[in-house]
Structures are given as structure tokens and as C-alpha cells.
Design an enzyme around this catalytic site. Sequence first.
Site, mmCIF file in Angstrom:
data_model
loop_
_atom_site.group_PDB
_atom_site.id
_atom_site.type_symbol
_atom_site.label_atom_id
_atom_site.label_comp_id
_atom_site.label_asym_id
_atom_site.label_seq_id
_atom_site.Cartn_x
_atom_site.Cartn_y
_atom_site.Cartn_z
ATOM 1 N N VAL A 151 -11.562 -0.818 6.567
ATOM 2 C CA VAL A 151 -10.360 -1.180 7.314
ATOM 3 C C VAL A 151 -9.147 -0.922 6.434
ATOM 4 O O VAL A 151 -8.955 -1.589 5.420
ATOM 5 C CB VAL A 151 -10.406 -2.656 7.756
ATOM 6 N N CYS A 167 0.829 -1.210 0.000
ATOM 7 C CA CYS A 167 0.000 0.000 0.000
ATOM 8 C C CYS A 167 0.863 1.259 0.000
ATOM 9 O O CYS A 167 1.698 1.440 0.891
ATOM 10 C CB CYS A 167 -0.896 -0.017 1.231
ATOM 11 N N TYR A 169 -5.701 6.116 -8.708
ATOM 12 C CA TYR A 169 -6.890 5.370 -8.298
ATOM 13 C C TYR A 169 -8.133 5.907 -9.004
ATOM 14 O O TYR A 169 -9.034 5.137 -9.361
ATOM 15 C CB TYR A 169 -7.070 5.455 -6.777
ATOM 16 N N TRP A 226 -7.435 -6.996 5.419
ATOM 17 C CA TRP A 226 -6.016 -7.223 5.704
ATOM 18 C C TRP A 226 -5.880 -8.259 6.807
ATOM 19 O O TRP A 226 -6.584 -8.211 7.813
ATOM 20 C CB TRP A 226 -5.330 -5.933 6.139
#
Length: 320
Positions: free
Chosen positions: A131, A64, A195, A97
Site C-alpha cells: 500500500v 514521501c 533507498y 498509511w
Amino acid sequence: MTTTTPVASPVDFDAFGDYTVKAPTGPDGAFVRPLSPFRGRITAGGGDFPAEPGRYHLYVSLACPWAHRSVIVRALLGLEDVVTMSVVDPVRDGRGWAFREGPGHGPDELNGFTLLREAYEATEPGYDGHVSVPVLWDRVTRGIVSNNFPDISIDLGTQFSEWARPGVDLYPADLRPEIDALNERVYATVNNGVYRCGFAESQKAYDAAVTTLFATLADLEERLADRRYLFGDRLTEADVRLWVTLARFDAVYVTHFKANIRRLVDHPNLWRYARDLYRIPAFGGTTDFGHIKRHYYGTHPRLNPLRIVPAGPEVDWDAP
């Protein structure tokens, strides 16, 4: 080495489906990034979350870019023994995750969580939101301080100077207005811009995103024609924020997100600048292209339904 700390069961898309980001799409089909609900701040010398060695823990994904910023800042400041860290599996199914044993990641030795969601639920019982990583965890309050990635890297870079490597100032006071202004543009059009290209749900939204993305890259290419870093010879938070996107550009964003007007390697100054930063251990040494490719190509089924991870591209980050 085998550990007795519990880990999540293997990724299972058949049993758990795909992880769904809980965020609305804009009326024009544009991607909208979900908000970060936990926004505590670390402060030197007091406050609810005072800077203290050994008190805080980072939960990150090396895949990430938002989490990678904090990993780089932590390494640049030499805070590895001051702020501890756990790395999640880069591939996530519908559970989000997770902590599993594997190359470059492992179990949560601090709390024994198997899913990162457990940290959110421990902080806010019944939590039902997105999350995300990074997460900054507090051993004292047994909860999340922040999952707001811009604040985490700034606080790591400014509030732990008592224990940090001398001479490293990524957010110098005299440059903060300029750094903030550049970061705002880079975030909107480059960091989040890729994105907005990849997750656009209309041609109009994609066209707007890809146009502004490459307009900013062209401006940055020109800016770097006569300087080493974005602010001359001073390495700053702005370089960290831009670099995490550049590092993923040709490996992922050009193909997976259709950010393909030009590659990074087609920008001579940006490519030179990116390779220069890669040679700094805090940048190159924390970059795991295996994690990056496995995450993006394996967990966005709408973009890559067969989850095939491409072999290339061959990019020589060590070129002079």
C-alpha cells in the site's frame, strides 16, 4: 477543529507491529522497489479516465518523495480546486498509511477511510499487496486510477491544461526525450539510489548504490554550473523529480540511509539550485520537514530501532 469523520486509532507498534513492504531483496542484497499494480491514465478529452474538474482526488503523504512530486505539480499548475487532496499521518504502524488528525494531516473527508488500505480493497477486493502513496482516486468509478507515481505527476502536468495556470508546461514536447532520459538516470541512481543505500543488505550492494548515487550528483553539480534549472531557464518535470530527493538529503538520507560521502550543502551548485526552487511556493510551501523526519526515523525500525527523531541538522533553506 474537531471533525465527525472517522479516523484511525493512534499509532500502536506494540499492537500492530511495523509495516512491512512486500518486495523481494535482490540476490546480491540490493533493495528492490515493489511494483505499482494500478496504472490507469488520465487523458484529456476521452478514455476510461477523462480529465474533468472535481472528478479526481489525491491521497498523499507529505513525507514521501514519490507523493510529494504530485503535490508540487498540482500546486505549480494551480489545480488545487480541480484535483482535491487528503494527507495521511506520516507515521505508520503495521496497518500502513492512516488518516488521523494532526498538524499537516487529517481525516479522509471524501470517503471516510481510516486506513489507506481501504482504498485499495475497495478497488480490488482481497488486495494483499503493498500500500503506497500517492494514490489517484476516481469519484465516478469509486476506485483507484493509479498508484504509479511517475504517471500521476505527468498526467497532472499535461492533461488538465484546460483548467491549469497559463504558461506552465513541465513536460514540453520538444524536450520530452531528453527529460525522459535524465529522469531515468536520476530515478535509478538518486531518487531510488538513496533507498538502495539505506536498505542494502550487503556491503557490496551498499557500495554499488552509494558510488552511483554520488557519481550522478557530481554530474548534476557540473550540469548546474551554468544554468538555473536542469534544462536551462525552463522549469520541468525533471526538476520536480530531482528536488524531492534533494529536499530530504541532509535531513534524512545522509544519516538514516548512510548516503554520507558528501552532504547537499557540500555541493555549491546543487545547494544553490535547491534553495532557488524552495523559494517557489509550490516547492517550499508543500515541504514539511517535521513530517519527513517523523516518517523516516519513526517507521524504519531496522535502521532506527529506538525511533528517536534527531534534532538537526540546522540547514538554512532561506539563505541567499
